[in-house]
Design an enzyme around this catalytic site. Structure first.
Site, PDB file in Angstrom:
ATOM      1  N   LYS A  24       0.837  -1.213   0.000  1.00 34.51           N
ATOM      2  CA  LYS A  24       0.000   0.000   0.000  1.00 34.51           C
ATOM      3  C   LYS A  24       0.866   1.255   0.000  1.00 34.51           C
ATOM      4  O   LYS A  24       0.618   2.192  -0.755  1.00 34.51           O
ATOM      5  CB  LYS A  24      -0.932  -0.042   1.216  1.00 34.51           C
ATOM      6  CG  LYS A  24      -1.823   1.183   1.383  1.00 34.51           C
ATOM      7  CD  LYS A  24      -3.049   0.880   2.207  1.00 34.51           C
ATOM      8  CE  LYS A  24      -2.806   0.782   3.692  1.00 34.51           C
ATOM      9  NZ  LYS A  24      -2.520   2.056   4.377  1.00 34.51           N
ATOM     10  N   SER A  25       1.884   1.284   0.848  1.00 35.01           N
ATOM     11  CA  SER A  25       2.729   2.484   0.946  1.00 35.01           C
ATOM     12  C   SER A  25       3.408   2.779  -0.393  1.00 35.01           C
ATOM     13  O   SER A  25       3.467   3.929  -0.844  1.00 35.01           O
ATOM     14  CB  SER A  25       3.804   2.278   2.013  1.00 35.01           C
ATOM     15  OG  SER A  25       3.210   2.147   3.272  1.00 35.01           O
ATOM     16  N   ARG A  29       2.865   5.973  -3.274  1.00 39.12           N
ATOM     17  CA  ARG A  29       4.015   6.776  -3.710  1.00 39.12           C
ATOM     18  C   ARG A  29       4.230   6.661  -5.215  1.00 39.12           C
ATOM     19  O   ARG A  29       4.706   7.598  -5.857  1.00 39.12           O
ATOM     20  CB  ARG A  29       5.259   6.357  -2.916  1.00 39.12           C
ATOM     21  CG  ARG A  29       5.188   6.846  -1.441  1.00 39.12           C
ATOM     22  CD  ARG A  29       6.003   5.967  -0.529  1.00 39.12           C
ATOM     23  NE  ARG A  29       6.165   6.481   0.818  1.00 39.12           N
ATOM     24  CZ  ARG A  29       5.317   6.288   1.837  1.00 39.12           C
ATOM     25  NH1 ARG A  29       4.186   5.605   1.657  1.00 39.12           N
ATOM     26  NH2 ARG A  29       5.576   6.777   3.041  1.00 39.12           N
ATOM     27  N   ARG A 125      -8.287  11.924  12.766  1.00 42.10           N
ATOM     28  CA  ARG A 125      -6.854  11.650  13.003  1.00 42.10           C
ATOM     29  C   ARG A 125      -6.034  12.942  13.018  1.00 42.10           C
ATOM     30  O   ARG A 125      -6.359  13.896  12.328  1.00 42.10           O
ATOM     31  CB  ARG A 125      -6.346  10.648  11.939  1.00 42.10           C
ATOM     32  CG  ARG A 125      -6.993   9.281  12.141  1.00 42.10           C
ATOM     33  CD  ARG A 125      -6.616   8.299  11.074  1.00 42.10           C
ATOM     34  NE  ARG A 125      -5.219   7.942  11.096  1.00 42.10           N
ATOM     35  CZ  ARG A 125      -4.653   7.154  10.186  1.00 42.10           C
ATOM     36  NH1 ARG A 125      -5.377   6.660   9.198  1.00 42.10           N
ATOM     37  NH2 ARG A 125      -3.375   6.849  10.274  1.00 42.10           N
ATOM     38  N   SER A 170       7.604   8.959  12.349  1.00 45.99           N
ATOM     39  CA  SER A 170       6.507   8.816  11.393  1.00 45.99           C
ATOM     40  C   SER A 170       6.995   8.965   9.960  1.00 45.99           C
ATOM     41  O   SER A 170       7.491  10.021   9.567  1.00 45.99           O
ATOM     42  CB  SER A 170       5.426   9.867  11.669  1.00 45.99           C
ATOM     43  OG  SER A 170       4.562   9.974  10.551  1.00 45.99           O
ATOM     44  N   GLN A 172       5.044   9.074   7.502  1.00 42.49           N
ATOM     45  CA  GLN A 172       4.120   9.981   6.804  1.00 42.49           C
ATOM     46  C   GLN A 172       4.573  11.424   6.967  1.00 42.49           C
ATOM     47  O   GLN A 172       4.530  12.205   6.017  1.00 42.49           O
ATOM     48  CB  GLN A 172       2.693   9.789   7.321  1.00 42.49           C
ATOM     49  CG  GLN A 172       2.141   8.423   6.935  1.00 42.49           C
ATOM     50  CD  GLN A 172       0.717   8.188   7.389  1.00 42.49           C
ATOM     51  OE1 GLN A 172       0.169   8.969   8.163  1.00 42.49           O
ATOM     52  NE2 GLN A 172       0.131   7.101   6.934  1.00 42.49           N
ATOM     53  N   ASP A 318       2.256  -1.380  11.810  1.00 43.63           N
ATOM     54  CA  ASP A 318       0.919  -1.774  11.348  1.00 43.63           C
ATOM     55  C   ASP A 318       0.611  -3.243  11.619  1.00 43.63           C
ATOM     56  O   ASP A 318      -0.501  -3.702  11.344  1.00 43.63           O
ATOM     57  CB  ASP A 318       0.785  -1.482   9.850  1.00 43.63           C
ATOM     58  CG  ASP A 318       0.851   0.004   9.568  1.00 43.63           C
ATOM     59  OD1 ASP A 318       0.561   0.809  10.484  1.00 43.63           O
ATOM     60  OD2 ASP A 318       1.213   0.382   8.430  1.00 43.63           O
ATOM     61  N   LYS A 345      -4.378   5.464  14.878  1.00 48.55           N
ATOM     62  CA  LYS A 345      -4.471   4.865  13.535  1.00 48.55           C
ATOM     63  C   LYS A 345      -5.941   4.902  13.094  1.00 48.55           C
ATOM     64  O   LYS A 345      -6.707   5.719  13.590  1.00 48.55           O
ATOM     65  CB  LYS A 345      -3.901   3.436  13.568  1.00 48.55           C
ATOM     66  CG  LYS A 345      -2.403   3.404  13.929  1.00 48.55           C
ATOM     67  CD  LYS A 345      -1.550   4.083  12.890  1.00 48.55           C
ATOM     68  CE  LYS A 345      -0.078   4.041  13.234  1.00 48.55           C
ATOM     69  NZ  LYS A 345       0.739   4.810  12.295  1.00 48.55           N
ATOM     70  N   ARG A 390      -7.229  -3.601   9.639  1.00 42.52           N
ATOM     71  CA  ARG A 390      -6.236  -4.515  10.231  1.00 42.52           C
ATOM     72  C   ARG A 390      -6.804  -5.259  11.443  1.00 42.52           C
ATOM     73  O   ARG A 390      -6.432  -6.397  11.710  1.00 42.52           O
ATOM     74  CB  ARG A 390      -4.955  -3.754  10.580  1.00 42.52           C
ATOM     75  CG  ARG A 390      -4.335  -3.090   9.354  1.00 42.52           C
ATOM     76  CD  ARG A 390      -2.858  -2.867   9.437  1.00 42.52           C
ATOM     77  NE  ARG A 390      -2.425  -2.027   8.329  1.00 42.52           N
ATOM     78  CZ  ARG A 390      -2.193  -2.465   7.080  1.00 42.52           C
ATOM     79  NH1 ARG A 390      -2.328  -3.742   6.790  1.00 42.52           N
ATOM     80  NH2 ARG A 390      -1.821  -1.635   6.123  1.00 42.52           N
TER      81      ARG A 390
HETATM   82  O1  SPQ Z   1      -2.617   5.375   5.431  1.00 41.63           O
HETATM   83  P1  SPQ Z   1      -2.955   5.044   6.843  1.00 41.63           P
HETATM   84  O2  SPQ Z   1      -4.441   5.029   7.034  1.00 41.63           O
HETATM   85  O3  SPQ Z   1      -2.270   5.911   7.853  1.00 41.63           O
HETATM   86  O4  SPQ Z   1      -2.427   3.543   7.052  1.00 41.63           O
HETATM   87  C1  SPQ Z   1      -1.677   2.823   8.037  1.00 41.63           C
HETATM   88  C2  SPQ Z   1      -2.207   1.333   7.947  1.00 41.63           C
HETATM   89  O5  SPQ Z   1      -2.371   0.651   8.948  1.00 41.63           O
HETATM   90  O6  SPQ Z   1      -2.416   0.909   6.821  1.00 41.63           O
HETATM   91  C3  SPQ Z   1      -1.781   3.367   9.459  1.00 41.63           C
HETATM   92  F1  SPQ Z   1      -2.903   3.344   9.996  1.00 41.63           F
HETATM   93  O7  SPQ Z   1      -0.286   2.738   7.653  1.00 41.63           O
HETATM   94  C4  SPQ Z   1       0.644   3.826   7.722  1.00 41.63           C
HETATM   95  C5  SPQ Z   1       1.709   3.495   8.747  1.00 41.63           C
HETATM   96  O8  SPQ Z   1       1.169   3.282  10.021  1.00 41.63           O
HETATM   97  C6  SPQ Z   1       1.286   3.959   6.355  1.00 41.63           C
HETATM   98  C7  SPQ Z   1       2.553   4.733   6.357  1.00 41.63           C
HETATM   99  C8  SPQ Z   1       3.131   5.204   5.077  1.00 41.63           C
HETATM  100  O9  SPQ Z   1       2.781   4.671   4.003  1.00 41.63           O
HETATM  101  O10 SPQ Z   1       3.994   6.107   5.127  1.00 41.63           O
HETATM  102  C9  SPQ Z   1       3.250   5.007   7.523  1.00 41.63           C
HETATM  103  C10 SPQ Z   1       2.766   4.611   8.860  1.00 41.63           C
HETATM  104  O11 SPQ Z   1       2.186   5.734   9.498  1.00 41.63           O
HETATM  105  P2  SPQ Z   1       3.037   6.756  10.404  1.00 41.63           P
HETATM  106  O12 SPQ Z   1       1.988   7.632  11.042  1.00 41.63           O
HETATM  107  O13 SPQ Z   1       3.746   5.898  11.400  1.00 41.63           O
HETATM  108  O14 SPQ Z   1       3.926   7.503   9.532  1.00 41.63           O
END
Ligand code: SPQ
Length: 437
Positions: A24-25, A29, A125, A170, A172, A318, A345, A390
């Protein structure tokens, strides 16, 4: 709350060879950077889940021609860093935190205004973690009083590079600021308190963007170009995690997961399961387009409870719903600390998992930053996933060791990251039925 429920009969084992859907990540991207590149980006293995499709639709709405997805294949006609157009309306990013946080950085540097919205979960969130450093760069973004979406991003602002030490680990936040940095004057540097997933850095480098990364600090200068490339998305270790945990706890299992993404910033789940005594063989290690992959062969094992090293938390962030189920089936006590991020989350994953495990007869005590789980016998019961993909998939796997049926409520959002989960799980040996009440 959706009406989709899983009903999972007790017992069974997981056998065979399978490929879970694309990461997914990396899928998010690929659309973002492919859109900003010069040239045509060909993506294979793209995750056709609601979250990555929300990103794809958002870029279409900003004038990018995207063909597909067709069996995981997507073609993106890149428009270059300055080629996006104002969307006709607010961009609805559904349930996807990654879309909202990464895109807020990228959109802060555009010439047009844009509003980002999401569903009830995404709208609750925290967004201040990106808005605050982006504002320091010169962005103009408004949120609700609570610091949540909708995000209203004003175009035409001049961004300046900053040197930012992230207070939380993080990916993100890091990725958001790197994407804003593409549009900023000067250098943007981000220091992380612990390693987090580095897919953005890998893809930027793969597209020829100059970037310096060493010991927890990454820097780039604005204004360079991205060159389109072919992107082969590995399968998602976060999706594989449910099957890994399931095959570990279900006697008689013998399962091979193929082509799993093995980026070292994502493999904490393997380390933790192995420390618990899991029998997972890693073979056929190779590299696909800058990301390592491998096949994972899992046999059941008698798991033991452990104290999870907090340093592993961002590397498995995750996967805790699946790991909590493994801990419920382990001998002794598992203690997780340093994982307060789980509370923000798609749901509060500490509270919701503790409630569900207690519902199934397990001694699970939530703490402010983790959980203490004493392994035991899982009973039959009904648990609420609170719309968190999840949580729903983790409790489905719990039925492999429960004494009666587990019913899981509000499972529609499994489609955000793992479309076809119930069918694939059923083919592999889980007695799962997905349907209405
Ligand atoms: O996209 P979303 O909803 O935040 O998805 C989650 C998941 O469980 O699928 C978190 F709830 O994954 C994030 C992950 O926890 C995806 C991600 C990324 O692609 O950069 C980074 C992580 O979040 P964070 O807040 O730790 O940066």
């Amino acid at each position: 709350m959706s009406d989709t429920r899983f009903k999972v009969s007790p017992g069974g084992q997981l056998t065979g060879r399978l490929r879970v859907p694309g990461d997914k990540s990396i899928s998010h991207r690929s659309i973002m950077l492919g859109s900003l590149a010069n040239g045509v980006t060909e993506v294979s293995g793209f995750l056709e889940g609601a979250d990555s499709l929300a990103t794809l639709q958002a870029f279409r709405a900003m004038g990018v021609e995207v063909t597909g997805p067709d069996n995981g294949h997507v073609t993106i006609q890149g428009v270059g860093l300055r080629g996006l157009q104002a969307p006709a309306q607010a961009l609805d990013l559904g349930n996807s935190g990654t879309s909202m946080r990464l895109m807020s950085g990228l959109l802060a540097g555009q010439s047009f205004d844009v509003t980002l919205t999401g569903d009830a979960s995404l709208s609750s969130r925290p967004m201040q973690r990106v808005v605050e450093p982006l504002s320091r760069m010169g962005a103009h973004i408004t949120t609700t009083h609570a610091g949540t979406a909708p995000l209203v991003i004003r175009g035409g602002e001049v961004l300046h590079g900053i040197d930012y030490a992230m207070p939380i680990a993080s990916a993100q936040v890091k990725s958001c600021l790197l994407l804003a940095g593409l549009y900023a004057d000067g250098t943007t540097c981000i220091t992380e308190p612990a390693p987090t997933r580095d897919h953005t850095e890998r893809m930027l480098s793969g597209m020829g963007y100059p970037l310096r990364s060493e010991s927890g600090r990454v820097c780039l200068e604005g204004g360079h170009r991205l060159n389109a490339i072919a992107i082969d998305v590995p399968t998602d270790i976060s999706s594989a995690a449910f099957f890994l945990a399931g095959a570990c706890i279900a006697p008689g299992s013998d399962l091979v997961l193929e082509h799993v993404g093995m980026n070292p910033t994502r493999t904490g789940v393997l380390t933790i399961l192995q420390q618990m005594g899991a029998a997972i063989e890693v073979s056929n290690r190779r590299d696909v387009g800058g990301e390592p992959v491998a096949d994972l062969h899992v046999h059941p094992a008698e798991l033991k409870g452990i104290e999870i090293d907090p340093a592993l938390v961002p590397l498995a962030i995750d996967e805790f719903p699946a790991l909590f189920v493994a801990a419920a089936c382990a001998r002794g006590r598992t203690v997780l600390t340093g994982a307060e991020e789980l509370r923000v989350k798609e749901s509060d994953r500490i509270q919701v998992m503790a409630d569900g495990l207690q519902q199934l007869g397990i001694d699970a005590t939530p703490t402010h930053d983790g959980m203490i789980i004493v392994g035991g016998s899982l009973t039959a019961g009904r648990v609420d996933s609170h719309g968190d993909h999840r949580i729903a998939m983790a409790f489905a796997m719990a039925a492999l060791r429960s004494q009666g049926e587990i019913e899981i409520l509000d499972c529609e959002n499994v489609n955000t990251s793992f479309p076809g989960f119930a069918d694939l799980a059923a083919q592999t040996g889980l007695s799962i039925v997905s349907g209405g009440p």
